[in-house]
Write an enzyme that holds these catalytic residues in place. Structure first.
Site, mmCIF file in Angstrom:
data_model
loop_
_atom_site.group_PDB
_atom_site.id
_atom_site.type_symbol
_atom_site.label_atom_id
_atom_site.label_comp_id
_atom_site.label_asym_id
_atom_site.label_seq_id
_atom_site.Cartn_x
_atom_site.Cartn_y
_atom_site.Cartn_z
ATOM 1 N N ARG A 24 -13.706 12.827 5.284
ATOM 2 C CA ARG A 24 -14.842 13.751 4.017
ATOM 3 C C ARG A 24 -16.337 12.909 4.594
ATOM 4 N NH1 ARG A 24 -14.224 9.896 0.364
ATOM 5 N NH2 ARG A 24 -12.815 8.762 0.056
ATOM 6 N N GLU B 103 -8.899 2.020 7.421
ATOM 7 C CA GLU B 103 -8.050 3.485 7.387
ATOM 8 C C GLU B 103 -9.495 4.127 8.046
ATOM 9 O OE1 GLU B 103 -7.366 4.272 2.953
ATOM 10 O OE2 GLU B 103 -9.444 3.845 2.479
ATOM 11 N N GLU C 74 -13.284 2.362 8.491
ATOM 12 C CA GLU C 74 -13.127 1.300 7.242
ATOM 13 C C GLU C 74 -12.511 0.219 8.155
ATOM 14 O OE1 GLU C 74 -12.477 1.990 3.751
ATOM 15 O OE2 GLU C 74 -14.028 3.519 3.623
ATOM 16 N N ARG D 45 -23.525 2.218 -8.581
ATOM 17 C CA ARG D 45 -22.327 2.985 -8.740
ATOM 18 C C ARG D 45 -22.397 3.244 -10.623
ATOM 19 N NH1 ARG D 45 -16.387 4.757 -5.462
ATOM 20 N NH2 ARG D 45 -17.597 4.058 -3.090
ATOM 21 N N LYS E 159 -15.049 0.393 -4.894
ATOM 22 C CA LYS E 159 -16.329 -0.077 -4.827
ATOM 23 C C LYS E 159 -17.262 0.130 -5.567
ATOM 24 C CE LYS E 159 -15.415 1.574 0.246
ATOM 25 N NZ LYS E 159 -15.573 2.804 0.782
ATOM 26 N N ASN F 144 -11.469 7.546 6.188
ATOM 27 C CA ASN F 144 -11.886 8.469 5.102
ATOM 28 C C ASN F 144 -12.882 9.561 5.328
ATOM 29 O OD1 ASN F 144 -10.735 7.411 3.018
ATOM 30 N ND2 ASN F 144 -12.807 5.561 3.662
ATOM 31 N N LYS G 153 -0.767 -7.617 6.245
ATOM 32 C CA LYS G 153 -0.421 -8.922 5.825
ATOM 33 C C LYS G 153 -2.157 -9.154 4.940
ATOM 34 C CE LYS G 153 -1.325 -13.571 6.094
ATOM 35 N NZ LYS G 153 -0.024 -14.252 5.778
ATOM 36 N N HIS H 175 -15.716 -5.847 3.748
ATOM 37 C CA HIS H 175 -15.649 -4.514 3.895
ATOM 38 C C HIS H 175 -16.383 -4.092 4.432
ATOM 39 C CE1 HIS H 175 -13.285 -0.685 2.540
ATOM 40 N NE2 HIS H 175 -14.082 -0.699 3.118
ATOM 41 N N LYS I 216 1.087 -0.661 0.168
ATOM 42 C CA LYS I 216 -0.012 -0.113 -0.302
ATOM 43 C C LYS I 216 0.934 1.127 0.068
ATOM 44 C CE LYS I 216 -3.956 -1.521 2.419
ATOM 45 N NZ LYS I 216 -5.012 -1.518 4.015
#
Length: 451
Positions: A292, A288, A275, A338, A237, A290, A201, A208, A158
């Site tokens: 916003r 993580e 998340e 989406r 996503k 986000n 890992k 998710h 990452k």
């Protein structure tokens, strides 16, 4: 009090923010590029200012130009939406220095949570479980290989400053890691100005799950339950829903409480999303934050009855949250698809002129759309042109409404991913809520070339 807001964004999220501002009797100012000269969001704002060419680096990422317009238009606040400058500490700090309210967290929080490495450290200190991995940037491919061998393959490589799936790659061997490290580091440096990489890992067959939080400036933090976001393509996503159909009530309660602990530990304010990855044994790990509003926020709005954009503005106005955790209830089930301008087989963008557009209607159907018939979808921006949200009393009812709505959603002139969405929701695994992050790789077998 905020009486006038500049929206430092475009497309459907700009329209979404304008709608909430109007409901609060707040004037709106749009900024637009050459490509968005005739965009719907520009037409719907009270004022609109041109800020540059179509290229995003010369328009929507121009901090100085946007702040200059904000001062010229005498706005009280700037709402950054998502993407672009929404998680830029420099932009938030520039707003503060100019006496303009940034509708989001403080610059220091953006900086902290914008570094995945520093975010991991903060969560560990708060007692929030994190995925086993490195707690610093790996300095070279040799360094990365040593760590990978310690924690065991497969690993997720990452970018520390990454987002939107950029700079992320699953690797299964040292040979793959050597190639992936250089490519992703260069890509992260190009996109984010920071090529630092770290390893985690890889949690196999994971889900998710993310939790929406709101926090005011008076030490009140709440969660608005969770969203299931496991169906992803290239770490982006595709389908999201709330609540998650795949977790127990015990985990639902625990993961919501943990998200609040995480937000409070860093003194977070405004709307944010924590998340998590959840393994097959319902162990969950911080992924993580986000800092916003999220693309998928409408599904949370549909099950809670809250307007998250309005809550963002109220918090920025220094108002206290008008509800406690116990007063927030969830009702029904919501799903968001989406809609991308892309070939549903090869996943290539499909720019071009929309010759006809017909949006689905009906009870429990919500459209967040960036375009109309006659608009041209360009290659300059993300290919998402709309979001289709449905809500039902049960998940089964919501899926049925989504099926009906996707059939009614007509786009001509370009290809879209609507056929892909239609196929996904017919799978038995989806119907049962068995939606791990490898869902598309495991099940999706495209047969056609578009709609």
């Amino acid at each position: 009090m905020i009486e006038k807001v500049l929206i430092a964004n475009r497309g459907e999220i700009a329209r979404r923010i304008i709608r909430s501002c109007k409901q609060l009797d707040i004037q709106t100012v749009a900024v637009y590029s050459d490509a968005d000269e005739n965009a719907l969001f520009k037409q719907e704002a009270d004022e609109a200012y041109h800020i540059g060419p179509s290229q995003v680096q010369q328009s929507y990422l121009q901090l100085d130009k946007i702040v200059e317009v904000a001062k010229k238009a005498h706005v009280d606040a700037i709402h950054p939406g998502y993407g672009f400058l929404s998680e830029s500490p420099a932009f938030a700090e520039m707003c503060r220095n100019e006496g303009i309210i940034f509708i989001g967290p403080e610059a220091s929080i953006l900086k902290l949570m914008g570094s995945k490495i520093e975010a991991r450290k903060a969560m560990i200190a708060a007692g929030v479980p994190v995925i086993p991995g490195t707690d610093r940037a790996v300095e070279s491919v040799e360094d990365a290989t040593r760590f990978a061998e310690q924690i065991g393959y497969p690993v997720m490589l990452k970018a520390s400053a990454g987002g939107g799936g950029i700079g992320m790659e699953i690797v299964h061997s040292s040979e793959e890691l050597q190639k992936a490290f250089e490519n992703n580091s260069k890509r992260a440096a190009s996109f984010f100005g920071d090529g630092a990489m770290f390893l985690e890992k890889q949690i196999t067959n994971s889900r998710h799950i993310e939790v929406q939080v709101l926090a005011d400036h008076h030490q009140h933090t709440v969660h608005l339950f969770e969203r299931e976001c496991s169906i992803q393509r290239r770490n982006q996503k595709v389908l999201e829903e709330a609540p998650s159909p795949s977790i127990s009530e015990e985990l639902r309660k625990k993961i919501g409480e943990t998200a609040v602990i995480a937000a409070e530990a860093i003194h977070y304010t405004n709307a944010g999303t924590i998340e998590f990855l959840v393994d097959e044994s319902e162990h969950f790990y911080f992924l993580e934050m986000n800092t916003r509003i999220q693309v998928e926020h409408p599904v949370t709005e549909e099950i809670t009855g809250l307007d998250i954009v309005q809550e963002q503005i109220n918090i920025a106005n220094n108002q206290t949250l008008p509800f406690t955790q116990e007063e927030i209830t969830r009702n029904g089930h919501a799903i968001e698809g989406r809609i991308y301008a892309e070939d549903p087989v090869r996943f290539f963008p499909s720019p071009g002129k929309i010759t006809a557009l017909e949006l689905p209607q009906g009870e429990g159907v919500r459209n967040e759309c960036a375009v109309t018939s006659g608009d041209t979808v360009t290659h300059f921006y993300d290919p998402m042109i709309a979001k289709l949200i449905v809500c039902g009393k049960t998940r089964e009812e919501a899926i049925y409404k989504l099926e009906e709505a996707l059939q009614q959603f007509k786009v001509e002139g370009i290809k879209t991913n609507i056929p892909m969405l239609q196929e996904i929701i017919t799978y038995e695994a989806y119907r049962k809520g068995n939606t791990q992050t490898n869902f598309l790789d495991k099940y999706y077998q495209p047969n056609t070339g578009g709609n």
